[in-house]
Design an enzyme around this catalytic site. Structure first.
Site, mmCIF file in Angstrom:
data_model
loop_
_atom_site.group_PDB
_atom_site.id
_atom_site.type_symbol
_atom_site.label_atom_id
_atom_site.label_comp_id
_atom_site.label_asym_id
_atom_site.label_seq_id
_atom_site.Cartn_x
_atom_site.Cartn_y
_atom_site.Cartn_z
ATOM 1 N N CYS A 45 0.767 -1.209 0.076
ATOM 2 C CA CYS A 45 0.186 -0.056 -0.231
ATOM 3 C C CYS A 45 0.882 1.038 -0.114
ATOM 4 O O CYS A 45 0.593 2.450 -0.841
ATOM 5 C CB CYS A 45 -0.821 0.066 1.371
ATOM 6 S SG CYS A 45 -2.027 -1.338 1.376
HETATM 7 C C1 BEZ Z 1 0.455 -4.610 1.930
HETATM 8 O O1 BEZ Z 1 0.024 -3.413 1.409
HETATM 9 O O2 BEZ Z 1 1.798 -4.725 1.933
HETATM 10 C C2 BEZ Z 1 -0.140 -5.790 2.316
HETATM 11 C C3 BEZ Z 1 -1.366 -5.369 3.080
HETATM 12 C C4 BEZ Z 1 -2.045 -6.673 3.443
HETATM 13 C C5 BEZ Z 1 -1.822 -8.017 3.120
HETATM 14 C C6 BEZ Z 1 -0.617 -7.989 2.458
HETATM 15 C C7 BEZ Z 1 0.205 -7.141 2.061
#
Ligand code: BEZ
Length: 211
Positions: A45
């Site tokens: 994200c």
């Molecule tokens: C991420 O944004 O890195 C992420 C969020 C939830 C699960 C896996 C990755």
């Protein structure tokens, strides 16, 4: 029920990192992209929000406002923005909705319980000036999105909303378009002064009409 193309994008009131908004009013008369991410302070994200901040001018050129949403609170968003700016060569320049009560996530069906019952999946909604949904995409938490693809789709949506063309696989701005099948050859001749190439009766190419 899940939202479908052509449905009116649900309106909502929300707190964002740039102040409270009423969604439809905030959209105004232009286009919008509403996209969810699973949680703050997560690596994929972080890269996604940075990627959008770096190309925000490209969305603006197309009269598109962008807004992100997650179910984390405002204070968390503000703290995370510092990390995004520090690590992603950007300065955050669009709002993130704090959807703690999951009003937006529920209205847009962004929580897919068989994937994760708490966090939102990576949804994208492109919304037209008529407030109707023009595109939906759903990615899992493990896969970051390609926002240049979102821009490419917006180019196609904006072109095809005003001209009787469709865009072929992998089309990019400036490339040949497809004459819509509903148009007769006679009408296509009138409508496309640059002409068209007929490969099959149903497969006709014409130069992009708006350039
Ligand atoms: C991420 O944004 O890195 C992420 C969020 C939830 C699960 C896996 C990755």
């Amino acid at each position: 029920m899940a939202l479908r193309l052509g449905d009116v994008a649900p309106d909502f009131a929300a707190n964002t990192t740039e102040g409270p908004i009423q969604f439809h009013q905030w959209l105004g008369n232009g286009w919008g992209v509403l996209f969810s991410h699973p949680a703050d302070y997560t690596p994929v994200c972080t890269t996604e929000l940075g990627a959008v901040a770096r190309i925000k001018a490209e969305f603006e050129k197309r009269n598109v406002k962008v807004i992100a949403v997650s179910v984390d609170p405002l204070e968390s968003h503000h703290g995370w923005i510092k990390d995004i700016n520090e690590t992603q060569r950007c300065s955050m320049n669009f709002p993130i909705i704090a959807d703690e009560k999951r009003q937006v996530a529920t209205a847009y069906d962004m929580i897919h319980p068989n994937a994760d019952d708490k966090a939102t999946v990576r949804s994208v909604f492109v919304i037209g000036p008529d407030k109707k949904i023009k595109l939906t995409l759903t990615y899992p938490a493990s896969t970051g999105r390609n926002f240049l693809e979102i821009l490419r789709v917006i180019d196609s949506l904006q072109l095809t909303s005003g001209h009787k063309v469709a865009t072929p696989a992998d089309w990019k701005q400036g490339e040949e378009c497809i004459v819509v099948p509903a148009l007769s050859d006679a009408d296509a001749t009138k409508l496309f002064p640059k002409g068209f190439r007929k490969i099959k009766p149903y497969l006709r190419y014409t130069p992009q009409p708006n350039i």
